[in-house]
Design a protein around this motif. Sequence first.
Motif, PDB file in Angstrom:
ATOM      1  N   PHE A 199      -8.351  21.099  -5.096  1.00 18.81           N
ATOM      2  CA  PHE A 199      -6.945  21.126  -4.699  1.00 18.81           C
ATOM      3  C   PHE A 199      -6.618  19.829  -3.980  1.00 18.81           C
ATOM      4  CE2 PHE A 199      -3.132  22.262  -2.435  1.00 18.81           C
ATOM      5  CZ  PHE A 199      -2.466  23.078  -3.333  1.00 18.81           C
ATOM      6  N   GLU A 200      -5.482  19.249  -4.295  1.00 21.48           N
ATOM      7  CA  GLU A 200      -5.086  17.957  -3.737  1.00 21.48           C
ATOM      8  C   GLU A 200      -3.987  18.105  -2.689  1.00 21.48           C
ATOM      9  OE1 GLU A 200      -3.972  15.652  -7.179  1.00 21.48           O
ATOM     10  OE2 GLU A 200      -6.042  15.566  -7.893  1.00 21.48           O
ATOM     11  N   PHE A 201      -4.222  17.524  -1.528  1.00 25.83           N
ATOM     12  CA  PHE A 201      -3.234  17.487  -0.453  1.00 25.83           C
ATOM     13  C   PHE A 201      -2.780  16.039  -0.305  1.00 25.83           C
ATOM     14  CE2 PHE A 201      -5.905  21.107   0.491  1.00 25.83           C
ATOM     15  CZ  PHE A 201      -4.998  22.082   0.857  1.00 25.83           C
ATOM     16  N   VAL A 202      -1.509  15.780  -0.516  1.00 29.68           N
ATOM     17  CA  VAL A 202      -0.959  14.439  -0.348  1.00 29.68           C
ATOM     18  C   VAL A 202      -0.251  14.425   1.007  1.00 29.68           C
ATOM     19  CG1 VAL A 202       0.611  12.693  -1.264  1.00 29.68           C
ATOM     20  CG2 VAL A 202      -0.701  14.151  -2.829  1.00 29.68           C
ATOM     21  N   ILE A 203      -0.792  13.623   1.926  1.00 32.72           N
ATOM     22  CA  ILE A 203      -0.244  13.580   3.285  1.00 32.72           C
ATOM     23  C   ILE A 203       0.056  12.138   3.671  1.00 32.72           C
ATOM     24  CG2 ILE A 203      -1.458  15.690   3.944  1.00 32.72           C
ATOM     25  CD1 ILE A 203      -3.390  13.972   5.579  1.00 32.72           C
ATOM     26  N   ASP A 204       0.861  11.970   4.711  1.00 31.67           N
ATOM     27  CA  ASP A 204       1.202  10.640   5.212  1.00 31.67           C
ATOM     28  C   ASP A 204      -0.049   9.920   5.709  1.00 31.67           C
ATOM     29  OD1 ASP A 204       3.939  11.000   4.790  1.00 31.67           O
ATOM     30  OD2 ASP A 204       4.249  11.826   6.791  1.00 31.67           O
ATOM     31  N   ARG A 223       0.829  -1.194   0.000  1.00 24.13           N
ATOM     32  CA  ARG A 223       0.000   0.000   0.000  1.00 24.13           C
ATOM     33  C   ARG A 223       0.869   1.252   0.000  1.00 24.13           C
ATOM     34  NH1 ARG A 223      -5.270  -0.804  -0.634  1.00 24.13           N
ATOM     35  NH2 ARG A 223      -6.404  -1.860   0.982  1.00 24.13           N
ATOM     36  N   PRO A 224       0.441   2.303  -0.691  1.00 20.88           N
ATOM     37  CA  PRO A 224       1.177   3.570  -0.616  1.00 20.88           C
ATOM     38  C   PRO A 224       1.120   4.115   0.812  1.00 20.88           C
ATOM     39  CG  PRO A 224      -0.515   3.629  -2.338  1.00 20.88           C
ATOM     40  CD  PRO A 224      -0.694   2.362  -1.577  1.00 20.88           C
ATOM     41  N   LYS A 225       2.136   4.840   1.197  1.00 23.81           N
ATOM     42  CA  LYS A 225       2.188   5.382   2.552  1.00 23.81           C
ATOM     43  C   LYS A 225       1.611   6.784   2.618  1.00 23.81           C
ATOM     44  CE  LYS A 225       5.943   2.437   3.809  1.00 23.81           C
ATOM     45  NZ  LYS A 225       7.247   2.228   4.282  1.00 23.81           N
ATOM     46  N   THR A 226       0.939   7.196   1.549  1.00 21.02           N
ATOM     47  CA  THR A 226       0.326   8.523   1.512  1.00 21.02           C
ATOM     48  C   THR A 226      -1.153   8.410   1.164  1.00 21.02           C
ATOM     49  OG1 THR A 226       0.909   8.824  -0.815  1.00 21.02           O
ATOM     50  CG2 THR A 226       2.470   9.676   0.826  1.00 21.02           C
ATOM     51  N   VAL A 227      -1.849   9.495   1.430  1.00 19.56           N
ATOM     52  CA  VAL A 227      -3.271   9.606   1.136  1.00 19.56           C
ATOM     53  C   VAL A 227      -3.480  10.947   0.451  1.00 19.56           C
ATOM     54  CG1 VAL A 227      -5.565   9.749   2.182  1.00 19.56           C
ATOM     55  CG2 VAL A 227      -3.843   8.266   3.190  1.00 19.56           C
ATOM     56  N   LYS A 228      -4.382  10.975  -0.515  1.00 21.03           N
ATOM     57  CA  LYS A 228      -4.687  12.221  -1.207  1.00 21.03           C
ATOM     58  C   LYS A 228      -6.059  12.713  -0.740  1.00 21.03           C
ATOM     59  CE  LYS A 228      -3.794  12.408  -5.598  1.00 21.03           C
ATOM     60  NZ  LYS A 228      -3.918  12.229  -7.070  1.00 21.03           N
ATOM     61  N   LEU A 229      -6.077  13.922  -0.171  1.00 18.26           N
ATOM     62  CA  LEU A 229      -7.320  14.555   0.256  1.00 18.26           C
ATOM     63  C   LEU A 229      -7.626  15.676  -0.734  1.00 18.26           C
ATOM     64  CD1 LEU A 229      -6.599  14.813   4.091  1.00 18.26           C
ATOM     65  CD2 LEU A 229      -7.581  12.901   2.811  1.00 18.26           C
ATOM     66  N   ILE A 230      -8.839  15.704  -1.250  1.00 17.08           N
ATOM     67  CA  ILE A 230      -9.196  16.658  -2.296  1.00 17.08           C
ATOM     68  C   ILE A 230     -10.280  17.606  -1.773  1.00 17.08           C
ATOM     69  CG2 ILE A 230     -10.032  16.919  -4.661  1.00 17.08           C
ATOM     70  CD1 ILE A 230      -9.041  14.001  -5.108  1.00 17.08           C
ATOM     71  N   ILE A 282     -15.637  20.830   2.045  1.00 20.13           N
ATOM     72  CA  ILE A 282     -14.533  21.482   2.756  1.00 20.13           C
ATOM     73  C   ILE A 282     -13.682  22.273   1.763  1.00 20.13           C
ATOM     74  CG2 ILE A 282     -12.535  21.158   4.262  1.00 20.13           C
ATOM     75  CD1 ILE A 282     -13.818  18.579   5.260  1.00 20.13           C
ATOM     76  N   SER A 283     -13.568  23.584   2.011  1.00 24.79           N
ATOM     77  CA  SER A 283     -12.807  24.459   1.114  1.00 24.79           C
ATOM     78  C   SER A 283     -11.301  24.215   1.271  1.00 24.79           C
ATOM     79  CB  SER A 283     -13.120  25.921   1.410  1.00 24.79           C
ATOM     80  OG  SER A 283     -12.630  26.282   2.682  1.00 24.79           O
ATOM     81  N   THR A 284     -10.546  24.677   0.285  1.00 19.73           N
ATOM     82  CA  THR A 284      -9.090  24.482   0.276  1.00 19.73           C
ATOM     83  C   THR A 284      -8.400  25.053   1.515  1.00 19.73           C
ATOM     84  OG1 THR A 284      -9.051  24.373  -2.136  1.00 19.73           O
ATOM     85  CG2 THR A 284      -6.970  24.905  -1.049  1.00 19.73           C
ATOM     86  N   PRO A 285      -8.678  26.323   1.908  1.00 23.59           N
ATOM     87  CA  PRO A 285      -7.974  26.846   3.097  1.00 23.59           C
ATOM     88  C   PRO A 285      -8.287  26.057   4.371  1.00 23.59           C
ATOM     89  CG  PRO A 285      -9.108  28.625   1.924  1.00 23.59           C
ATOM     90  CD  PRO A 285      -9.517  27.337   1.287  1.00 23.59           C
ATOM     91  N   ILE A 286      -9.514  25.574   4.493  1.00 21.07           N
ATOM     92  CA  ILE A 286      -9.899  24.811   5.687  1.00 21.07           C
ATOM     93  C   ILE A 286      -9.241  23.437   5.665  1.00 21.07           C
ATOM     94  CG2 ILE A 286     -11.845  23.780   6.936  1.00 21.07           C
ATOM     95  CD1 ILE A 286     -11.576  26.897   7.134  1.00 21.07           C
ATOM     96  N   LEU A 287      -9.239  22.768   4.513  1.00 24.11           N
ATOM     97  CA  LEU A 287      -8.608  21.457   4.429  1.00 24.11           C
ATOM     98  C   LEU A 287      -7.098  21.559   4.652  1.00 24.11           C
ATOM     99  CD1 LEU A 287      -9.159  18.472   4.059  1.00 24.11           C
ATOM    100  CD2 LEU A 287      -8.916  18.784   1.587  1.00 24.11           C
ATOM    101  N   GLU A 288      -6.506  22.646   4.207  1.00 22.93           N
ATOM    102  CA  GLU A 288      -5.075  22.866   4.459  1.00 22.93           C
ATOM    103  C   GLU A 288      -4.803  22.968   5.961  1.00 22.93           C
ATOM    104  OE1 GLU A 288      -1.447  25.806   3.081  1.00 22.93           O
ATOM    105  OE2 GLU A 288      -3.491  26.541   2.918  1.00 22.93           O
ATOM    106  N   LYS A 289      -5.638  23.718   6.674  1.00 24.86           N
ATOM    107  CA  LYS A 289      -5.473  23.869   8.124  1.00 24.86           C
ATOM    108  C   LYS A 289      -5.715  22.534   8.835  1.00 24.86           C
ATOM    109  CE  LYS A 289      -4.605  26.923  11.349  1.00 24.86           C
ATOM    110  NZ  LYS A 289      -3.346  27.640  11.420  1.00 24.86           N
ATOM    111  N   VAL A 290      -6.673  21.759   8.338  1.00 23.55           N
ATOM    112  CA  VAL A 290      -6.942  20.436   8.899  1.00 23.55           C
ATOM    113  C   VAL A 290      -5.709  19.540   8.739  1.00 23.55           C
ATOM    114  CG1 VAL A 290      -8.287  18.320   8.526  1.00 23.55           C
ATOM    115  CG2 VAL A 290      -9.454  20.526   8.654  1.00 23.55           C
ATOM    116  N   CYS A 291      -5.084  19.569   7.565  1.00 26.20           N
ATOM    117  CA  CYS A 291      -3.877  18.770   7.325  1.00 26.20           C
ATOM    118  C   CYS A 291      -2.743  19.204   8.254  1.00 26.20           C
ATOM    119  CB  CYS A 291      -3.442  18.883   5.869  1.00 26.20           C
ATOM    120  SG  CYS A 291      -4.573  18.077   4.714  1.00 26.20           S
ATOM    121  N   GLN A 292      -2.614  20.506   8.454  1.00 21.07           N
ATOM    122  CA  GLN A 292      -1.602  21.011   9.384  1.00 21.07           C
ATOM    123  C   GLN A 292      -1.865  20.474  10.792  1.00 21.07           C
ATOM    124  OE1 GLN A 292      -1.847  25.271   9.070  1.00 21.07           O
ATOM    125  NE2 GLN A 292      -0.900  25.314   7.045  1.00 21.07           N
TER     126      GLN A 292
END
Length: 100
Positions: free
Chosen positions: A15-20, A3-10, A53-63
Motif C-alpha cells: 500500500f502506498e502513502f503519498v505524504i508531504d 524536486r517533488p514536494k511529496t514522498v511515497k512510503l510503501i 511495517i504493515s499498512t495499518p501501522i504505517l498509516e498511523k505513523v503517517c498520521q
Amino acid sequence: MPRPKTVKLISQEGFEFVIDYKAACVSNTIKNMLSSQGQFMETEQREIKFPEISTPILEKVCQYFYYKLRYTNCPDVIPEFTIEPEVALELLMASNYLDS
C-alpha cells in the motif's frame, strides 16, 4: 528539475502513502534516506519501501508525522494523539526504527 514536494512510503503489503516531504522528515531515518549523497533509489525517486511495517501501522505513523508537524511549537492546547492498545507495541517498534 525541481524536486517533488511529496514522498511515497510503501508498506509491507504494497500500500502506498503519498505524504508531504516536510511531514516525512519528522522521521530522522526518512530524512537521512532522502537527503543522502549519491544516487540511491530513495533519494532519486522519493519512494521508500518498508517491508517490515504493515499498512495499518504505517498509516498511523503517517498520521503522527502530520500531528507532530502541526503541533510542534504550538502555543495552544495540544490534543492527545490516540493510540489503540492493540497496535501500541507494533507502533513503538516502527517508531523506534523510524527515529520519530
